[in-house]
Design a protein around this motif. Sequence first.
Motif, PDB file in Angstrom:
ATOM      1  N   SER A 133       0.966  -1.268  -0.220  1.00  0.00           N
ATOM      2  CA  SER A 133       0.044  -0.126   0.072  1.00  0.00           C
ATOM      3  C   SER A 133       0.870   1.275  -0.076  1.00  0.00           C
ATOM      4  O   SER A 133       0.495   2.245  -0.593  1.00  0.00           O
ATOM      5  CB  SER A 133      -0.837   0.046   1.202  1.00  0.00           C
ATOM      6  OG  SER A 133      -0.195  -0.132   2.444  1.00  0.00           O
ATOM      7  N   LYS A 134       2.115   1.073   0.402  1.00  0.00           N
ATOM      8  CA  LYS A 134       3.002   2.142   0.546  1.00  0.00           C
ATOM      9  C   LYS A 134       4.297   1.972  -0.181  1.00  0.00           C
ATOM     10  O   LYS A 134       4.863   0.768  -0.342  1.00  0.00           O
ATOM     11  CB  LYS A 134       3.480   2.810   1.845  1.00  0.00           C
ATOM     12  CG  LYS A 134       2.255   3.150   2.574  1.00  0.00           C
ATOM     13  CD  LYS A 134       2.462   4.132   3.606  1.00  0.00           C
ATOM     14  CE  LYS A 134       1.511   4.798   4.449  1.00  0.00           C
ATOM     15  NZ  LYS A 134       0.572   4.182   5.322  1.00  0.00           N
TER      16      LYS A 134
ATOM     17  N   TRP B 181       5.393   7.130  -0.474  1.00  0.00           N
ATOM     18  CA  TRP B 181       4.366   7.352  -1.631  1.00  0.00           C
ATOM     19  C   TRP B 181       3.163   6.352  -1.330  1.00  0.00           C
ATOM     20  O   TRP B 181       3.186   5.151  -0.659  1.00  0.00           O
ATOM     21  CB  TRP B 181       5.044   6.863  -2.894  1.00  0.00           C
ATOM     22  CG  TRP B 181       6.216   7.411  -3.337  1.00  0.00           C
ATOM     23  CD1 TRP B 181       7.384   7.058  -2.882  1.00  0.00           C
ATOM     24  CD2 TRP B 181       6.596   8.364  -4.115  1.00  0.00           C
ATOM     25  NE1 TRP B 181       8.520   7.825  -3.344  1.00  0.00           N
ATOM     26  CE2 TRP B 181       7.965   8.611  -4.202  1.00  0.00           C
ATOM     27  CE3 TRP B 181       5.791   9.358  -4.937  1.00  0.00           C
ATOM     28  CZ2 TRP B 181       8.389   9.448  -5.004  1.00  0.00           C
ATOM     29  CZ3 TRP B 181       6.425  10.322  -5.725  1.00  0.00           C
ATOM     30  CH2 TRP B 181       7.732  10.283  -5.561  1.00  0.00           C
ATOM     31  N   ASP B 182       1.936   6.544  -1.765  1.00  0.00           N
ATOM     32  CA  ASP B 182       0.889   5.789  -1.838  1.00  0.00           C
ATOM     33  C   ASP B 182       0.960   4.974  -2.908  1.00  0.00           C
ATOM     34  O   ASP B 182       1.008   5.616  -4.221  1.00  0.00           O
ATOM     35  CB  ASP B 182      -0.554   6.671  -1.811  1.00  0.00           C
ATOM     36  CG  ASP B 182      -1.875   5.726  -1.884  1.00  0.00           C
ATOM     37  OD1 ASP B 182      -1.802   4.864  -2.513  1.00  0.00           O
ATOM     38  OD2 ASP B 182      -2.659   6.320  -1.227  1.00  0.00           O
TER      39      ASP B 182
ATOM     40  N   SER C  41      -2.350   4.875  -5.434  1.00  0.00           N
ATOM     41  CA  SER C  41      -2.502   6.249  -6.264  1.00  0.00           C
ATOM     42  C   SER C  41      -1.302   6.653  -6.856  1.00  0.00           C
ATOM     43  O   SER C  41      -1.449   7.561  -7.970  1.00  0.00           O
ATOM     44  CB  SER C  41      -3.344   7.154  -5.672  1.00  0.00           C
ATOM     45  OG  SER C  41      -2.336   7.841  -4.471  1.00  0.00           O
TER      46      SER C  41
ATOM     47  N   ASP D 105       0.399   8.905  -5.530  1.00  0.00           N
ATOM     48  CA  ASP D 105       0.687  10.250  -4.929  1.00  0.00           C
ATOM     49  C   ASP D 105       2.034  10.039  -3.791  1.00  0.00           C
ATOM     50  O   ASP D 105       1.929   9.274  -3.156  1.00  0.00           O
ATOM     51  CB  ASP D 105      -0.578  10.712  -4.400  1.00  0.00           C
ATOM     52  CG  ASP D 105      -1.652  11.036  -5.244  1.00  0.00           C
ATOM     53  OD1 ASP D 105      -2.945  10.888  -4.918  1.00  0.00           O
ATOM     54  OD2 ASP D 105      -1.192  11.284  -6.362  1.00  0.00           O
TER      55      ASP D 105
ATOM     56  N   LEU E  61       3.416  11.002  -0.452  1.00  0.00           N
ATOM     57  CA  LEU E  61       2.779  11.333   0.915  1.00  0.00           C
ATOM     58  C   LEU E  61       3.530  12.101   1.919  1.00  0.00           C
ATOM     59  O   LEU E  61       3.302  12.950   2.591  1.00  0.00           O
ATOM     60  CB  LEU E  61       2.428   9.913   1.646  1.00  0.00           C
ATOM     61  CG  LEU E  61       1.378   9.139   1.134  1.00  0.00           C
ATOM     62  CD1 LEU E  61       1.319   7.752   1.691  1.00  0.00           C
ATOM     63  CD2 LEU E  61      -0.110   9.750   0.916  1.00  0.00           C
TER      64      LEU E  61
ATOM     65  N   LYS F 158      -8.303   2.950  -3.439  1.00  0.00           N
ATOM     66  CA  LYS F 158      -7.862   4.433  -3.560  1.00  0.00           C
ATOM     67  C   LYS F 158      -8.572   5.232  -2.559  1.00  0.00           C
ATOM     68  O   LYS F 158      -9.739   5.021  -2.299  1.00  0.00           O
ATOM     69  CB  LYS F 158      -8.059   4.919  -4.947  1.00  0.00           C
ATOM     70  CG  LYS F 158      -6.640   4.623  -5.829  1.00  0.00           C
ATOM     71  CD  LYS F 158      -6.866   5.476  -7.163  1.00  0.00           C
ATOM     72  CE  LYS F 158      -5.961   4.716  -8.183  1.00  0.00           C
ATOM     73  NZ  LYS F 158      -6.059   5.298  -9.278  1.00  0.00           N
TER      74      LYS F 158
END
Lengths: 363, 131
Positions: free
Chosen positions: A85-86, A99-100, A103, A105, A107, B35
């Motif tokens: 997840s990360k 980071w995520d 997605s 993105d 973090l 998400k």
Amino acid sequence: MAMRQTPLTCSGHTRPVVDLAFSGITPYGYFLISACKGAGQHLPALSGQRYGKPMLRQGDTGDWIGTFLGHKGAVWGATLNKDASKAATAAADFTAKVWDAVSGDELMTLAHKHIVKTVDFTQDSNYLLTGGQDKLLRIYDLNKPEAEPKEISGHTSGIKKALWCSEDKQILSADDKTVRLWDHATMTEVKSLNFNMSVSSMEYIPEGEILVITYGRSIAFHSAVSLDPIKSFEAPATINSASLHPEKEFLVAGGEDFKLYKYDYNSGEELESYKGHFGPIHCVRFSPDGELYASGSEDGTLRLWQTVVGKTYGLWKCVLPEEDSAELAKPKLGFPETTEEELEEMTSENSDCIYSSTPDVKA
Amino acid sequence: MQTPVTIPVPVLRLPRGPDGFSRGFAPDGRRAPLKPEVPQIQECPIAQESLESQEQRARAALRERYLRSLLAMVGHQVSFTLHEGVRVAAHFGATDLDVANFYVSQLQTPIGVQAEALLRCSDIISYTFKP
């Protein structure tokens, strides 16, 4: 008939791939992150500079999922947390980023005072360990990113690799010529190992508490708890990285001669070796299910190799010649203009020049 | 001096690479349900639910129509408009699971006819056929 290994080439990085890591096995399969020294070949419009672009891939196929954009320098280290997840990355821009991984993105950006080389999540993903050229180990509480990290000093040269071990109660770190074991709670050194040659890589295997260390042509196995040596093997060339199979039957290693070696862990016998990369191999890792191993090279590619050649898994398909006509046994790579003779010629070496001859099909 | 005959392990396809357009992490990817949700403007929960399920039904209907259109194309002559003003025609054979590649035969290209070929869908701008 004997089956020959068909490695799968994942391109996208054009600069050397210096680090790679697998996640654990998640309900969505497992994932792979790779770090490279410079710009990827895609997205030139989105970043005009030659920055490292860590990429996330599906672990069993090598399919690209996404690229983490944001670092402003070569990315030296990359890792995923257990459930993917990360992601975390360590870069030459003096930052580590979290980071995520779903997605893509960013973090968190964690500022350091020098090039960051290594990052590692704890099992519960609550803490991130970092290390780099400033010779300090840092522990960040990811639930309190603004808080100052805890720092452990003691290394006398830049830290190349830092890993949590013993259920995150201890930390293993490698600099140029030493490997040190630290207690997390007291932040003090417990033990250290000295080497005459530069330590090139380190891998920690939780089941069995084994530490895999490479230096020169040696692949050494130590207890992660006591640092006592278990055994070591010598390879034909300088080794940059090695990985032990989850069931501890095999190990794979790669280095300066561009080749990958597979050894029997118990006997030390060399079982297989493969040419294929066009540059030194910087990192090798087994997948969490042990069915394949990934190698990252100076040539800018990541390659996936089958542990058991010929098995159906991921994109590899097992075909028994007796089952159907001889036609089925030939590789179906979708190259319509290639005659049978040309295919035979191209596959006569254990290389993958099949892929380089038709650039538009290259992934 | 004969080397022993060995067969390279066949592969279904090559790993997919970056698409060159975006940074990836496809919204319709495998892990999309994980998400973080963008916060929605407050609406009456019941009305919002039926709006969502209406949308989902519409999406499912459109998807089914598209898949049926692909089925209808099999064996027919299709004209493809590719980048740089290139147009090619071929007999449509099949698509792969993610509709990333079309398998075609008798592909008429400016430099000749290819008996069998794979057209990358990311290279296709549009295509048309008469059922």
